[in-house]
Design a protein around this motif. Structure first.
Motif, PDB file in Angstrom:
ATOM      1  N   UNK A  31       0.850  -1.226   0.003  1.00  0.00           N
ATOM      2  CA  UNK A  31      -0.026   0.071   0.228  1.00  0.00           C
ATOM      3  C   UNK A  31       0.641   1.299   0.084  1.00  0.00           C
ATOM      4  N   UNK A  32       1.967   1.245   0.500  1.00  0.00           N
ATOM      5  CA  UNK A  32       2.953   2.415   0.586  1.00  0.00           C
ATOM      6  C   UNK A  32       3.322   2.855  -0.792  1.00  0.00           C
ATOM      7  N   UNK A  35       0.444   4.184  -2.613  1.00  0.00           N
ATOM      8  CA  UNK A  35       0.362   5.699  -2.161  1.00  0.00           C
ATOM      9  C   UNK A  35       1.123   6.511  -2.916  1.00  0.00           C
ATOM     10  N   UNK A  36       2.690   6.280  -3.105  1.00  0.00           N
ATOM     11  CA  UNK A  36       3.578   7.087  -3.679  1.00  0.00           C
ATOM     12  C   UNK A  36       3.087   7.237  -5.279  1.00  0.00           C
ATOM     13  N   UNK A  39       0.281   9.673  -5.597  1.00  0.00           N
ATOM     14  CA  UNK A  39       1.065  11.152  -5.439  1.00  0.00           C
ATOM     15  C   UNK A  39       1.701  11.462  -6.610  1.00  0.00           C
ATOM     16  N   UNK A  40       2.264  10.537  -7.433  1.00  0.00           N
ATOM     17  CA  UNK A  40       2.962  10.948  -8.558  1.00  0.00           C
ATOM     18  C   UNK A  40       2.162  11.473  -9.745  1.00  0.00           C
ATOM     19  N   UNK A  42       0.226  13.506  -9.343  1.00  0.00           N
ATOM     20  CA  UNK A  42       0.256  15.079  -8.998  1.00  0.00           C
ATOM     21  C   UNK A  42      -1.288  15.649  -9.147  1.00  0.00           C
ATOM     22  N   UNK A  45      -2.082  15.442  -4.426  1.00  0.00           N
ATOM     23  CA  UNK A  45      -1.084  14.406  -3.900  1.00  0.00           C
ATOM     24  C   UNK A  45      -1.122  14.359  -2.306  1.00  0.00           C
ATOM     25  N   UNK A  46      -1.565  15.278  -1.738  1.00  0.00           N
ATOM     26  CA  UNK A  46      -1.794  15.248  -0.245  1.00  0.00           C
ATOM     27  C   UNK A  46      -2.852  14.471   0.217  1.00  0.00           C
ATOM     28  N   UNK A  48      -3.356  11.492  -1.487  1.00  0.00           N
ATOM     29  CA  UNK A  48      -2.859  10.168  -1.853  1.00  0.00           C
ATOM     30  C   UNK A  48      -3.039   8.939  -0.855  1.00  0.00           C
ATOM     31  N   UNK A  49      -2.432   9.119   0.462  1.00  0.00           N
ATOM     32  CA  UNK A  49      -2.645   8.058   1.536  1.00  0.00           C
ATOM     33  C   UNK A  49      -4.082   7.681   1.768  1.00  0.00           C
ATOM     34  N   UNK A  50      -5.014   8.596   1.722  1.00  0.00           N
ATOM     35  CA  UNK A  50      -6.225   8.209   1.719  1.00  0.00           C
ATOM     36  C   UNK A  50      -6.900   7.418   0.843  1.00  0.00           C
ATOM     37  N   UNK A  52      -5.060   5.704  -1.332  1.00  0.00           N
ATOM     38  CA  UNK A  52      -4.463   4.245  -1.168  1.00  0.00           C
ATOM     39  C   UNK A  52      -5.275   3.376  -0.152  1.00  0.00           C
ATOM     40  N   UNK A  53      -5.939   3.933   0.979  1.00  0.00           N
ATOM     41  CA  UNK A  53      -6.507   3.128   1.653  1.00  0.00           C
ATOM     42  C   UNK A  53      -7.929   2.718   1.204  1.00  0.00           C
ATOM     43  N   UNK A  54      -8.701   3.774   0.516  1.00  0.00           N
ATOM     44  CA  UNK A  54      -9.869   3.488   0.311  1.00  0.00           C
ATOM     45  C   UNK A  54     -10.269   2.833  -1.010  1.00  0.00           C
TER      46      UNK A  54
ATOM     47  N   UNK B  20      -9.807   2.016   6.238  1.00  0.00           N
ATOM     48  CA  UNK B  20      -9.035   2.491   7.412  1.00  0.00           C
ATOM     49  C   UNK B  20      -8.803   1.518   8.665  1.00  0.00           C
ATOM     50  N   UNK B  30      -0.435   2.129   5.421  1.00  0.00           N
ATOM     51  CA  UNK B  30      -0.130   3.324   4.820  1.00  0.00           C
ATOM     52  C   UNK B  30       0.121   4.475   5.992  1.00  0.00           C
ATOM     53  N   UNK B  31       1.001   5.206   5.988  1.00  0.00           N
ATOM     54  CA  UNK B  31       1.018   6.339   6.512  1.00  0.00           C
ATOM     55  C   UNK B  31       0.164   7.530   6.211  1.00  0.00           C
ATOM     56  N   UNK B  34       1.289  13.407   4.498  1.00  0.00           N
ATOM     57  CA  UNK B  34       1.517  13.514   3.026  1.00  0.00           C
ATOM     58  C   UNK B  34       2.678  12.865   2.526  1.00  0.00           C
ATOM     59  N   UNK B  35       2.549  12.030   1.328  1.00  0.00           N
ATOM     60  CA  UNK B  35       3.445  11.735   0.589  1.00  0.00           C
ATOM     61  C   UNK B  35       4.557  12.566  -0.248  1.00  0.00           C
ATOM     62  N   UNK B  37       6.990  12.948  -3.237  1.00  0.00           N
ATOM     63  CA  UNK B  37       6.837  12.609  -4.571  1.00  0.00           C
ATOM     64  C   UNK B  37       8.433  12.506  -5.222  1.00  0.00           C
TER      65      UNK B  37
END
Lengths: 160, 170
Positions: A31-32, A35-36, A39-40, A42, A45-46, A48-50, A52-54, B20, B30-31, B34-35, B37
């Motif tokens: 998942x990490x 998420x990245x 984010x890429x 663009x 991007x802020x 992105x983690x959410x 990646x979870x949903x 979640x 996942x943390x 913010x990621x 890039x």
């Protein structure tokens, strides 16, 4: 629903359910990284983690829902799937238009870069899911047959 | 229609809750911070980074006119879309690994590789990453002054998407 349409709907349901489940499991493995990859893009991007979870969870819920015996929830799952594919379509189209070279992340890491074929694929998936929403409408049972069916199944009794 | 929409919203809500909850329970979740890039640059930990030289924009334009040059734009996508040097491939640090590999394959077939950035973006990380992949930096240079200097020195510019990026990149 005609037999041909029913067969098409069944094939689409099974195909989309398999694809969604595969995509969800691939994303859940790392998942990490997913998420990245989001984010890429663009695009927000802020968040992105959410996403990646949903997203993987929504894909899995939609996949299971497409296989339920209840037509109501199959349609709802198809609508959820079409919403997901539609969002993916917006994202990949944005990437192609902006000329950003990033991994798709569609099926976990190593999914390959995004290109015009990715857009075409997402258009097809969105249309397929939307077809299921409208093809699997519940048809009301004929009058009279509902009463016989209820009593035979030992269901509701008619009010006296 | 409304019941269908409500059921769909219910399924999505269920997905959010499961997502979640599952993320919180797994040790490699996942943390939610913010990621950052930038995936392609960085190289291997401990690897010796080759020195990449700088070339003046005027000299870079002469090299471009001579041909057999791979020109790479390491800036952000929005800057690339607004304007880039003609024939420049977009290769920022956030590029997909496949795109970086394609660029390396292309770079192995040309005599000169030029990388440019801007005042806001130093192309050195991407240039160094390429140099690591190529096993040296003899043919690789960073254009001093970036995009603005190249245009001022007479390089032709264009705007829009990278037509040779993504699928089908040479």
């Amino acid at each position: 629903m005609s037999r041909a349409r029913a067969a098409l709907a069944l094939v689409l349901r099974l195909g989309l359910a398999t694809l969604l489940a595969y995509a969800a499991i691939a994303k859940l493995r790392d998942p990490t990284t997913f998420a990245r990859e989001i984010a890429n893009y663009q695009l927000l991007p802020r968040f992105a983690p959410h996403f990646a979870v949903v997203v993987p969870a929504a894909e899995l819920v939609a996949a299971i829902g497409l296989l339920l015996p209840s037509v109501s929830y199959r349609r709802a799952s198809a609508l959820l799937a079409s919403g997901l594919f539609g969002a993916f379509l917006v994202a990949v189209t944005s990437v192609v238009v902006r000329g950003v070279n990033v991994e798709c992340g569609c099926f976990g890491s190593g999914s390959g870069a995004i290109g015009p074929l990715t857009v075409v694929r997402n258009v097809a998936l969105t249309l397929g899911a939307l077809y299921l929403v409208f093809a699997e409408r519940e048809t009301p049972a004929p009058a009279g047959a509902a009463g016989r069916s209820s009593s035979e199944a030992g269901g509701e009794t008619r009010p006296g | 229609m409304l019941p269908l929409v409500l059921r769909t919203v219910a399924l999505f809500t269920l997905a959010c809750v499961l997502g979640y909850a599952g993320n919180a329970l797994r040790p490699d979740g996942v943390s939610l911070a913010p990621v950052e890039v930038a995936a392609s640059c960085g190289g291997e930990a401990g690897a010796a980074v080759p020195t990449v030289l700088t070339v003046l924009a005027a000299d870079a334009v002469q090299l471009l006119d001579a041909g057999d040059v791979l020109l790479l734009d390491a800036r952000a996508p929005a800057d690339y879309a607004r304007g880039h040097v003609d024939r420049a491939l977009h290769l920022p640090c956030a590029s997909a690994a496949q795109e970086l590999e394609r660029a390396v394959e292309h770079a192995e077939r040309v005599s000169v590789i030029l990388v440019y950035g801007s005042d806001a973006l130093d192309p050195r990380p991407m240039a160094e990453e390429l140099a690591l992949r190529l096993g040296g930096s003899a043919r690789l240079s960073i254009v001093d002054g970036g995009y603005d200097a190249l245009v001022a020195a007479g390089a032709a510019a264009e705007s829009g998407l990278c037509e040779t990026c993504g699928e089908g990149t040479p």
